[in-house]
Scaffold this motif. Sequence first.
Motif, PDB file in Angstrom:
ATOM      1  N   HIS A 139       1.072  -1.401  -0.195  1.00 54.02           N
ATOM      2  CA  HIS A 139       0.015  -0.060   0.222  1.00 54.02           C
ATOM      3  C   HIS A 139       0.222   1.249  -0.126  1.00 54.02           C
ATOM      4  CE1 HIS A 139      -3.471   2.060   2.562  1.00 54.02           C
ATOM      5  NE2 HIS A 139      -3.424   2.316   1.092  1.00 54.02           N
ATOM      6  N   HIS A 157       3.968   0.569   2.900  1.00 50.87           N
ATOM      7  CA  HIS A 157       4.212  -0.270   4.143  1.00 50.87           C
ATOM      8  C   HIS A 157       3.227  -2.048   3.500  1.00 50.87           C
ATOM      9  CE1 HIS A 157       0.100   2.009   4.831  1.00 50.87           C
ATOM     10  NE2 HIS A 157      -0.861   1.087   4.702  1.00 50.87           N
ATOM     11  N   ASP A 180       0.300  -4.545   4.227  1.00 52.86           N
ATOM     12  CA  ASP A 180      -1.150  -4.505   5.474  1.00 52.86           C
ATOM     13  C   ASP A 180      -1.461  -6.263   5.296  1.00 52.86           C
ATOM     14  OD1 ASP A 180      -2.013  -2.286   5.838  1.00 52.86           O
ATOM     15  OD2 ASP A 180      -1.913  -1.805   3.352  1.00 52.86           O
TER      16      ASP A 180
HETATM   17 MN    MN Z   1      -2.328  -0.074   4.293  1.00 53.34          MN
END
Ligand code: MN
Length: 192
Positions: A40, A46, A48
């Motif tokens: 993301h 980052h 997820d």
């Molecule tokens: Mn995210």
Amino acid sequence: MAASNSLREYNMKRNFDKTSEPMGKINSSDREPIFVIQKHDASTLHYDLRIQVEGVLKSWAVPKGPSTDPKIRRLAIPTEDHPIEYARFEGVIPEGEYGAGTVMVWDYGTYRNLKDEKSMRGALNDGEATLWLEGEKLHGGYALIRTGKPETGRWLLIKMRDEEAKTGIDITEERPESAISGLTLEEIASRQ
Ligand code: MN
């Protein structure tokens, strides 16, 4: 079931007239539970991690992404439950919407709860779950362990020591592409 309201936060954060992300509905099935790791590119890049537990995707933000090396512990911060349909979401969340930025399905597959004596929900409530992943990129055992007091919201994602452990490689560098489309983040962003 207690899970029936657990997508309220997810739905409240999103304007479904503006974002192409799926609306949250509880979805139970008897098939093997799935997991997904979405890359993301939001305000900070980052990963997820989401795992299917009782009709929703339990979710953690993993800033550095997963590792295949059992010596490397990766911080995982719990985030709101997501609907099962979200596991296939790849695209762009528009500017001004919650989580704005590009989302890639970085890894996708099924998992097995390695704790025979406990449900996955029970293991997570106790702050220690072990899963066997069968993804496109990740395989083998991973532990999700809550550290410190429950309210600190800090977990660790750690590769277990098994035949699928690999040292000396960074899987996120080695396999940067989408597990379902083969596209890069840039290609997903420009496809819109
Ligand atoms: Mn995210």
